[in-house]
Structures are given as C-alpha cells and as structure tokens.
Design a protein around this motif. Structure first.
Motif, PDB file in Angstrom:
ATOM      1  N   LEU A  17      40.801  39.809  37.921  1.00  0.00           N
ATOM      2  CA  LEU A  17      41.278  39.910  39.156  1.00  0.00           C
ATOM      3  C   LEU A  17      40.460  39.115  40.180  1.00  0.00           C
ATOM      4  CD1 LEU A  17      43.548  41.242  40.843  1.00  0.00           C
ATOM      5  CD2 LEU A  17      41.992  43.117  41.063  1.00  0.00           C
ATOM      6  N   TRP A  18      39.043  39.182  40.159  1.00  0.00           N
ATOM      7  CA  TRP A  18      38.181  38.597  40.818  1.00  0.00           C
ATOM      8  C   TRP A  18      38.393  37.018  40.748  1.00  0.00           C
ATOM      9  CZ3 TRP A  18      32.733  37.068  38.829  1.00  0.00           C
ATOM     10  CH2 TRP A  18      31.936  36.437  39.959  1.00  0.00           C
ATOM     11  N   SER A  19      38.767  36.509  39.610  1.00  0.00           N
ATOM     12  CA  SER A  19      38.923  35.182  39.421  1.00  0.00           C
ATOM     13  C   SER A  19      40.085  34.978  39.888  1.00  0.00           C
ATOM     14  CB  SER A  19      39.070  34.913  37.674  1.00  0.00           C
ATOM     15  OG  SER A  19      37.886  35.218  37.122  1.00  0.00           O
ATOM     16  N   ALA A  30      39.160  39.433  46.008  1.00  0.00           N
ATOM     17  CA  ALA A  30      37.878  39.152  45.367  1.00  0.00           C
ATOM     18  C   ALA A  30      36.820  40.093  45.491  1.00  0.00           C
ATOM     19  CB  ALA A  30      37.530  37.594  45.808  1.00  0.00           C
ATOM     20  N   GLY A  31      36.673  40.534  46.930  1.00  0.00           N
ATOM     21  CA  GLY A  31      35.714  41.356  47.242  1.00  0.00           C
ATOM     22  C   GLY A  31      35.779  42.788  46.487  1.00  0.00           C
ATOM     23  N   LEU A  32      37.113  43.045  46.520  1.00  0.00           N
ATOM     24  CA  LEU A  32      37.360  44.600  45.969  1.00  0.00           C
ATOM     25  C   LEU A  32      36.959  44.485  44.457  1.00  0.00           C
ATOM     26  CD1 LEU A  32      40.431  45.954  48.112  1.00  0.00           C
ATOM     27  CD2 LEU A  32      37.863  46.568  48.297  1.00  0.00           C
ATOM     28  N   ALA A  33      37.596  43.430  43.824  1.00  0.00           N
ATOM     29  CA  ALA A  33      37.421  43.126  42.131  1.00  0.00           C
ATOM     30  C   ALA A  33      36.020  43.169  42.001  1.00  0.00           C
ATOM     31  CB  ALA A  33      38.356  41.945  42.030  1.00  0.00           C
ATOM     32  N   MET A  34      35.330  42.441  42.665  1.00  0.00           N
ATOM     33  CA  MET A  34      33.794  42.149  42.273  1.00  0.00           C
ATOM     34  C   MET A  34      33.094  43.684  42.240  1.00  0.00           C
ATOM     35  SD  MET A  34      30.922  39.750  43.858  1.00  0.00           S
ATOM     36  CE  MET A  34      30.477  41.284  44.937  1.00  0.00           C
ATOM     37  N   LEU A  35      33.431  44.590  43.131  1.00  0.00           N
ATOM     38  CA  LEU A  35      32.677  45.891  43.331  1.00  0.00           C
ATOM     39  C   LEU A  35      32.361  46.497  42.045  1.00  0.00           C
ATOM     40  CD1 LEU A  35      31.750  48.033  45.439  1.00  0.00           C
ATOM     41  CD2 LEU A  35      34.089  48.991  45.586  1.00  0.00           C
TER      42      LEU A  35
END
Length: 286
Positions: A17-19, A30-35
């Motif tokens: 999802l981040w990708s 990207a910010g939420l998925a990296m969390l």
C-alpha cells in the motif's frame, strides 16, 4: 505466522500500500501505510532514506501530517488497550540482562551480519556484536550517497513527477534492507513477496525482450522453488537462509537492467558485454 505473533505478512501488505501511494502520488496513503512499519523498521530501513529526499523534494506536507497523527493514534490505542506491551518493549530495549529475556545479540538470524559473526565465532570462539551495527551503517551510507548524488539512472520519470525511479528502486531496497539489517528472521522474508510480485510485473512489461523475460521468470522460479525444496528436504535452521534476500537483491537489479535500455534515464550500469553475464545466461539457451 500470525498465530505465533509474526506480523511480517501483514506488514508486507502495508508495504504494498505504501508503494502504491508513492507511485500514484498519494502522500496521505503513503504516510498512513508506512506507519505500521514502526513495529519492524528493519524490514525497510534503507527505503526510508530516499523516501525522505522524495518527500522533501515533492513538498509532501500531508505525508508527515498523516504519519504523525497516525502514530499518535496508534500509541494512544496501545496505551489504552495493551499498556503492558509498552512496558515490555521498554524493558526489552534497555534491560537485555533480565533473566526472562534473551539478548538480541544472541539471536540467530537470516542476515549478512549474523553470517559474518558466525564465521568470526568459528575462527575466534567469540561472537562479536560489531557487525550488527557496522553492516547496516555501511549499506545505509551507500544508499545515502546515491540519494544525494541521484545519478540519471536513479531519477524518476518526468511525467510522473517522482524524485526516484521507485518501481525499480523499491523492489531492490526491500531485500537489501533485510539482508543487511541488524537482525531478521525467515518470517520477515515473507515481506519479499512484494519484490517477487514486482519482479514478475516488471518482467512482463512489453518493452522487455522475450529472451530477457525468460531469464527473469526462470530465475524467479528457481529462486522460489529451490528455496522451498531446500527447506523441505534439508529442514535447516533459520539462519542458513541468509542467501535468500541477497538473491532477491541480485534478481531485482537484473530486472532493472533488463527492463530498461541504455538510452533510458532509469537504466543503471549493466554488465551487457561482460563474460560473467554471458556465463550466467548460457544454461538457459544451450
């Protein structure tokens, strides 16, 4: 994996999802998925370096905002629902000498640092700890250097507006993070499914020649199938799988070289005419 408390598979979905957020220009996603990667940052610690340059270059304020708010909510919910977990994490980080805990430095892991430590232990009788920080520091320094210099083959496509060629860079840095991290287990290698799917998708692109496509797909099949057969037949201990993420690093770089021509901006230095590349290709075309 989930029943044993190993969350690498769920984190792999978050990495996907981040990708997608990076490639689709969605900073909040990207910010939420990296969390959730804060649970196991060693799974993608090398990706964070060019990501910082990307966020600053594209002025993604929403990325920091969503990641910060999400982190605050996550810590608050953890404190409310599972307060003992924060205390356990704190004690695990600062008090490795507790009789109830196993020292991180004594874990057998699937990393290059443990391989070096194991070899040194074989010859010296002692298990040093310096490779656990030296190897990650060396790999992070190299990635930082390339992120600062940003050669032409590392730059993103102009029409996408990205700072780096993420569709090639991310599948390369993920296995490199696991291979050169301070520690990591074979369970963590489940996050490499992202790299495997990326290699498959990039190899199937129309611009990839048929011969190169066959090499990439055959290499991916041999890597996955050979590792599975080795695990079933030999039943080895987990630390012997140090080769698995390293082979994915080589395969990711190969798909980058094969997937771009020398005239394209995103084409890295290749081994187009080297004897080594010809020797590697020979078994497929005898």
């Amino acid at each position: 994996l989930l029943a044993n408390g190993q969350l690498a598979l769920l984190l792999a979905l978050r990495i996907a999802l981040w990708s997608l957020g990076l490639l689709r220009n969605r900073p909040i996603v990207a910010g939420l998925a990296m969390l959730p990667l804060s649970v196991k940052p060693h799974l993608a610690f090398l990706c964070f370096i060019p990501l910082l340059f990307e966020v600053v270059a594209r002025r993604w304020k929403a990325f920091f905002l969503s990641a910060g708010i999400g982190m605050g909510i996550l810590l608050f919910l953890t404190w409310i629902l599972f307060p003992e977990s924060l205390g356990f994490w704190w004690n695990r980080s600062l008090h490795e000498s507790s009789p109830l805990l196993i020292k991180v430095s004594s874990w057998k892991t699937t990393t290059l640092s443990f391989l070096i430590r194991d070899v040194l232990r074989y010859y010296t009788g002692k298990l040093p700890t310096w490779p656990m920080w030296a190897i990650p520091l060396m790999s992070a320094s190299v990635v930082l250097l390339f992120s600062v210099l940003r050669p032409r083959w590392l730059q993103g496509e102009a029409e996408s507006g990205s700072h780096f060629a993420w569709k090639y860079l991310l599948p390369l840095l993920l296995p490199l993070s696991i291979a050169t991290g301070p520690f990591g287990w074979i369970f963590d290698c489940s996050s490499l499914m992202i790299t495997a799917f990326a290699v498959l998708a990039l190899a199937m692109e129309p611009k990839v020649r048929s011969r190169a496509k066959c090499i990439l797909l055959a290499s991916l099949f041999l890597l996955q199938g050979g590792t599975l057969f080795y695990g079933i037949s030999e039943n080895p201990t987990l630390e012997v799988y140090w080769f698995y993420p390293l082979l994915f690093v080589a395969l990711s770089y190969a798909v980058w070289v094969y997937g771009t021509s020398s005239g394209e901006m995103t084409s890295p230095p290749s081994l187009a005419r080297s004897p080594l590349r010809q020797a590697l290709e020979l078994p497929f075309f005898l």
